[in-house]
Design an enzyme around this catalytic site. Sequence first.
Site, PDB file in Angstrom:
ATOM      1  N   TYR A   1       4.143   6.655  11.291  1.00  0.00           N
ATOM      2  CA  TYR A   1       4.181   5.614  10.260  1.00  0.00           C
ATOM      3  C   TYR A   1       5.580   5.483   9.668  1.00  0.00           C
ATOM      4  O   TYR A   1       6.146   4.382   9.628  1.00  0.00           O
ATOM      5  CB  TYR A   1       3.172   5.942   9.157  1.00  0.00           C
ATOM      6  CG  TYR A   1       3.126   4.915   8.054  1.00  0.00           C
ATOM      7  CD1 TYR A   1       2.408   3.741   8.205  1.00  0.00           C
ATOM      8  CD2 TYR A   1       3.805   5.123   6.858  1.00  0.00           C
ATOM      9  CE1 TYR A   1       2.377   2.780   7.196  1.00  0.00           C
ATOM     10  CE2 TYR A   1       3.777   4.176   5.840  1.00  0.00           C
ATOM     11  CZ  TYR A   1       3.055   3.011   6.017  1.00  0.00           C
ATOM     12  OH  TYR A   1       3.026   2.066   5.019  1.00  0.00           O
TER      13      TYR A   1
ATOM     14  N   LYS B   1       8.248   2.293  10.106  1.00  0.00           N
ATOM     15  CA  LYS B   1       8.683   1.496   8.963  1.00  0.00           C
ATOM     16  C   LYS B   1      10.203   1.490   8.825  1.00  0.00           C
ATOM     17  O   LYS B   1      10.794   0.502   8.365  1.00  0.00           O
ATOM     18  CB  LYS B   1       8.013   2.000   7.684  1.00  0.00           C
ATOM     19  CG  LYS B   1       6.499   1.778   7.662  1.00  0.00           C
ATOM     20  CD  LYS B   1       6.120   0.310   7.846  1.00  0.00           C
ATOM     21  CE  LYS B   1       4.636   0.075   7.665  1.00  0.00           C
ATOM     22  NZ  LYS B   1       4.261  -1.353   7.805  1.00  0.00           N
TER      23      LYS B   1
ATOM     24  N   SER C   1       7.804  -0.305   4.062  1.00  0.00           N
ATOM     25  CA  SER C   1       7.205   0.651   3.136  1.00  0.00           C
ATOM     26  C   SER C   1       8.323   1.430   2.475  1.00  0.00           C
ATOM     27  O   SER C   1       9.452   1.485   2.993  1.00  0.00           O
ATOM     28  CB  SER C   1       6.283   1.605   3.901  1.00  0.00           C
ATOM     29  OG  SER C   1       5.911   2.724   3.117  1.00  0.00           O
TER      30      SER C   1
END
Length: 285
Positions: free
Chosen positions: A156, A160, A145
């Site tokens: 998150y 990533k 991402s």
Amino acid sequence: MQSLEGKVAVVTGAASGIGLALATRFAEEGAAVVLADIEAEPLAIAEAGLRERGARTLAVRASVLSDADVEALAEAAYRTFGAVHILCNNAGVSGGAGLPIWEAPQADFDWVFGVNFHGVLRGIRAFVPRMIAGGEEGHIVNTASAAGLLTGADAYSISKHAVVCLTEGLYKQFKLMNLPLSASVLCPGWVNTNILDAERNRPAEFGPARDRSQLPAQVQQGRAMVEQLLRQGFPPAEVAAQVVEAIKTDTFYIFPMQEYIWQAVQQRFQGVLDRANPVPTGPLR
């Protein structure tokens, strides 16, 4: 890999979003496609849609949280098609409460890392030895991402970052060992998907899906803003087209991101080079 005609591609998280767009584009390029997803019904619908268009497909319900499921996925792909040339470790979740890192539940980190990072690692461990043994050219695409190039104290973003690091290392190992394999990392910005609804698939062992209505008003407002940005984001098909081009040209970094996100990435790395202290910023919009 100048052509995907006759190749075999495996895509996790293939029932919707970027995963379905990848599977669709690979089929259009003439590849056989193995679709894997945790959601059985959407997976069956996705496979039926591709078969109606003449694609050679195999659908396998699999959780990337499970060593056994990912190993079974690899076995099914090789049993059906005899080889795998493209592996897209794409399954991902965006779980988390938007709380300060010292308040975020450990279960959120366990789930998000289990899918976003360990799911990628499981895919590599299950497929790469088979791909090496097959001796044919191959390509691994790991979905990270734009968050993996910026910074955020949340599960998150941190997961990533780990995917970016893992994929860079994988690419270097392939080249140092003179293997006919390569790798790319996909770092999209806002893409029009349903990633914010990922908690519908949250396994019970990581706690119940969060009641968003009980979160602080500021967190709910932030979620509403992100939902709007996603709806205005890149179509998944556009991302898939960039992935196919990267495979054909052996391009490592795939950056389908909005210009203002790209500028933030540049500013962050310039700050690292300048050894400047990080600057607090709000959500990118």
